[in-house]
Every structure is written in C-alpha cells, then in structure tokens.
Design a protein around this motif. Sequence first.
Motif, mmCIF file in Angstrom:
data_model
loop_
_atom_site.group_PDB
_atom_site.id
_atom_site.type_symbol
_atom_site.label_atom_id
_atom_site.label_comp_id
_atom_site.label_asym_id
_atom_site.label_seq_id
_atom_site.Cartn_x
_atom_site.Cartn_y
_atom_site.Cartn_z
ATOM 1 N N SER A 48 0.833 -1.208 0.000
ATOM 2 C CA SER A 48 0.000 0.000 0.000
ATOM 3 C C SER A 48 0.864 1.253 0.000
ATOM 4 O O SER A 48 0.495 2.268 -0.605
ATOM 5 C CB SER A 48 -0.935 0.014 1.218
ATOM 6 O OG SER A 48 -1.854 -1.046 1.134
ATOM 7 N N ASP A 161 -5.867 -1.338 -4.795
ATOM 8 C CA ASP A 161 -5.287 -1.886 -3.568
ATOM 9 C C ASP A 161 -6.243 -2.892 -2.942
ATOM 10 O O ASP A 161 -7.168 -2.514 -2.232
ATOM 11 C CB ASP A 161 -4.973 -0.757 -2.589
ATOM 12 C CG ASP A 161 -3.995 -1.214 -1.508
ATOM 13 O OD1 ASP A 161 -3.748 -2.431 -1.397
ATOM 14 O OD2 ASP A 161 -3.490 -0.341 -0.771
ATOM 15 N N GLU A 162 -6.043 -4.150 -3.248
ATOM 16 C CA GLU A 162 -6.893 -5.242 -2.765
ATOM 17 C C GLU A 162 -8.378 -4.939 -2.969
ATOM 18 O O GLU A 162 -9.169 -5.019 -2.033
ATOM 19 C CB GLU A 162 -6.628 -5.521 -1.280
ATOM 20 C CG GLU A 162 -5.183 -5.889 -0.996
ATOM 21 C CD GLU A 162 -4.985 -6.390 0.431
ATOM 22 O OE1 GLU A 162 -5.793 -7.234 0.854
ATOM 23 O OE2 GLU A 162 -4.067 -5.922 1.097
HETATM 24 MG MG LIG Z 1 -2.055 -2.821 2.191
#
Ligand SMILES: [Mg+2]
Length: 258
Positions: A48, A161-162
Amino acid sequence: MSDLIVVESVSKRYVTSSGPIEALHDVSLSVGAGEFCTLIGPSGCGKSTLLGMLGGLVTADTGRLLVDGRPVNGPDPGRVATVFQDAGLFPWRTALENVEFGLELQGVPRERRRAVATELLGPLGLRDFAEKYPRELSGGLRQRVAIGRALAIDTQIILMDEPFGALDEQTRLLMGEWLLDIWRRTRKTVVFVTHSLHEALALSTRVMVMTARPGRIKRVLELPMPYPRAMESAEMVALRATLWSGIRDESLRAMGER
Ligand SMILES: [Mg+2]
Ligand SMILES: Nc1ncnc2c1ncn2[C@@H]1O[C@H](COP(=O)(O)OP(=O)(O)O)[C@@H](O)[C@H]1O
C-alpha cells in the motif's frame, strides 16, 4: 512497450512511537503502458505504501517515481485513479451519481458527466442498479461502482489496492472475470495489489513478488499467455507452485516478526 511508470531505488521509513519502521527498501520497477501488473507479498511488506507513492499520497525518502516521464509530486487525479478495498462510496448518492463523482470534481458539465456515467453502466454490469444507493448494493456491486468511478475520469493509470479483499471467494472469482473483461476493453494500465494467487495468475501480464518488510521486489513473473487463462492447465498449475514457493517463505518471515 514503453515504460509508463518507473520506480527507481525507492525507500521509505515511517517514524512511529515505537521506533522507525522500514517499509520499503530500494525498490525499483517499471510498468509498461497497458500492462496489468500485480504486486503480491505478505501483509505489512509495503504494497500500500508503494501504491500510495504512485498515487502521490505518500512521499519517498530516497529514489524517484516517474509517470509518463514526469516525477510524481502529489496526487494528480487527471492521470492516476485509485480504488481501495473499501469502495468508499458516498451513501447519499446513487450508483450512477457515485460513478459521476470524479467528473464533477473535474468540472465536467452535468449533462456530459451524466452521459459518460450512463454509458459506462452497461459494461460495468450496473445498468439495473443506476438508481440504487450503496446500502442497497452487494459488496461486489459496490466495488464495481468504485471501479466505475475510477474509469469515468478516464485516467491512463488505475491503482487497485486489494479491491476484492473484502469479498467472499465466489464473488471474488466473478469480479476477477469482470475486471479482466473491463481491462481488456479499456486498455488501462493497472497496478493491482492482491493476496490471491489465483487473481494474480488469472489477471496479470506480470506479477511482482515482494519480500517481507522491508519490502523489496523478490521475483518477477512474466505472464504472456492469452486470456482467459485455463487455470487448471499444467502450465498454470506449475506457475502457481512457483509463485507460492516465492511467497511462502516471505509470509513465514512476516508471521515470525509479529
Ligand atoms: Mg495494504
Ligand atoms: N502512516 C504510517 N505510519 C506508520 N507506519 C506505517 C504507516 N503506513 C504503513 N506503516 C507501516 O509500514 C509497513 C508497510 O505498510 P503497508 O504499506 O500498509 O503494507 P501492506 O500494504 O503490504 O500490508 C507496515 O509495517 C505498516 O504498519
């Protein structure tokens, strides 16, 4: 393929009350225009942080980041959009109004932004949900709206991000298929973070395995095979084993640190 994104020798240390944390150490990578590039690695390895840097939200301590040859100096919503695990939709706006949001920020006139967002709803699979509010939508549909919001502003680069991290496995598989379809139509450059080996192998043109913290790029897997991929084929099963062996050691190291 020209390198749209270049990351050179980037390091990042956070200062916390319990001392400094080295999140990234000397990370270099590049991503070509139109690629679907995936970062995979244990929790806390700096994925991240790296996306945050590409989005201009986090500054690097050393090294440099270039997008289309220009240094990243803060967020540039015209060039880079980000989608997070939590869709982050406005609860008081309908799905359509949420998709329109970025265009509104850019000052696009009302009629024009309505037209752009409405046209997107079809390929997004959201036509029947235009007037629904986020609370009336399933988790998968909410993520589609979030991705739609990013697509509407038509940046060349989308960071994810995910994005499917909070969804159940079956929804996630379907969302992967959906995203693949969207990406192949739009030819965006995607930098994607996931913990799912399946997503990494089914979607990516390239997978970068990161080490446990401080994150470095440990291994890069090129995936030139066509889509949709036969995930049960001997080739993909062997790639999955290779990928897992790279990640497993790092995840064990990350676990031991806790
Ligand atoms: Mg992360
Ligand atoms: N703003 C911050 N302040 C202090 N530490 C942070 C901050 N952001 C992230 N970290 C720490 O840096 C490391 C990398 O975090 P992160 O980039 O979120 O990793 P990942 O996304 O791979 O899980 C973690 O140990 C995390 O706790």
